[in-house]
Design a protein around this motif. Structure first.
Motif, PDB file in Angstrom:
ATOM      1  N   LEU A  52      35.442  42.068  42.439  1.00 60.33           N
ATOM      2  CA  LEU A  52      36.423  41.012  42.211  1.00 60.33           C
ATOM      3  C   LEU A  52      35.943  39.751  42.916  1.00 60.33           C
ATOM      4  CD1 LEU A  52      39.727  43.000  42.879  1.00 60.33           C
ATOM      5  CD2 LEU A  52      38.665  42.502  40.673  1.00 60.33           C
ATOM      6  N   ILE A  53      35.877  38.661  42.189  1.00 55.47           N
ATOM      7  CA  ILE A  53      35.564  37.366  42.788  1.00 55.47           C
ATOM      8  C   ILE A  53      36.740  36.454  42.493  1.00 55.47           C
ATOM      9  CG2 ILE A  53      34.032  35.371  42.819  1.00 55.47           C
ATOM     10  CD1 ILE A  53      31.735  37.201  42.085  1.00 55.47           C
ATOM     11  N   ASP A  54      37.413  36.045  43.570  1.00 58.42           N
ATOM     12  CA  ASP A  54      38.645  35.261  43.445  1.00 58.42           C
ATOM     13  C   ASP A  54      39.624  35.948  42.494  1.00 58.42           C
ATOM     14  OD1 ASP A  54      37.749  33.408  45.270  1.00 58.42           O
ATOM     15  OD2 ASP A  54      37.010  32.005  43.752  1.00 58.42           O
ATOM     16  N   GLY A  55      39.710  37.274  42.576  1.00 60.77           N
ATOM     17  CA  GLY A  55      40.650  38.064  41.788  1.00 60.77           C
ATOM     18  C   GLY A  55      40.200  38.414  40.390  1.00 60.77           C
ATOM     19  N   LYS A  56      39.073  37.880  39.962  1.00 62.85           N
ATOM     20  CA  LYS A  56      38.579  38.136  38.607  1.00 62.85           C
ATOM     21  C   LYS A  56      37.460  39.180  38.641  1.00 62.85           C
ATOM     22  CE  LYS A  56      36.594  35.785  34.639  1.00 62.85           C
ATOM     23  NZ  LYS A  56      36.014  34.554  34.110  1.00 62.85           N
ATOM     24  N   CYS A  57      37.524  40.119  37.727  1.00 65.87           N
ATOM     25  CA  CYS A  57      36.516  41.175  37.645  1.00 65.87           C
ATOM     26  C   CYS A  57      35.238  40.612  37.022  1.00 65.87           C
ATOM     27  CB  CYS A  57      37.064  42.322  36.799  1.00 65.87           C
ATOM     28  SG  CYS A  57      35.955  43.727  36.698  1.00 65.87           S
TER      29      CYS A  57
END
Length: 163
Positions: A52-57
């Protein structure tokens, strides 16, 4: 020429010296010794390297580590709170929903990313994560549905559109 980058991984800031061409996956595994994300296809297709990067997969094999500086990165190791596993991790462990275990971190990260508020991705899961034991994948689908429903998500089963 190596550069110093501050990566925020699992809530901790890590200063690492990296080459501009190094992927986030390689830095996580080789420099930070976070080996949960796996190197599968190395082209972003299998999602065994999902983080997850800033909540995005995202597939970490496609992200240059230098570009991840200042972003919030969460790996499979960062989902647990101390000794307490995340509910998805706990369920996969309790129900034995693994074969070799290679793809499981990616499945859990994907499920975490897409579990709220509406799940419309279950039918697409094989596109996101390639399991070498594909015959076992339906068990993972069922488990993901059950766990996400238990986490308060509304589950919508959808068939992928054919092209």
């Amino acid at each position: 020429m190596k550069r110093q980058v501050a990566l925020r991984v699992n809530g901790k800031v890590c200063e690492v010296s990296i080459e501009p061409s190094e992927t986030l996956l390689d830095v996580l595994r080789e420099r930070l010794r976070l080996t949960g994300a796996k190197k599968g296809c190395d082209v972003g297709d299998c999602e065994s390297c999902a983080v997850l990067i800033d909540g995005k997969c995202v597939p970490s094999c496609l992200v240059l580590a230098i570009g991840a500086g200042g972003k919030d990165i969460v790996t499979i190791e960062g989902l647990a709170e101390g000794e307490k596993l995340h509910p998805l991790q706990q369920a996969f462990m309790e129900f034995g929903a693994v074969q070799c275990g290679f793809c499981i971190p990616g499945f859990i990260i994907i499920a975490k990313a897409y579990s709220v508020p509406v799940i419309n991705w279950i039918g697409y899961l094989p596109i996101f994560n390639i399991c070498r034991f594909y015959i076992h994948t339906p068990h993972l689908f069922a488990l993901a549905i059950a766990i996400c429903a238990g986490m308060g998500a509304r589950v919508i089963l959808a068939r992928p559109k054919t092209f």
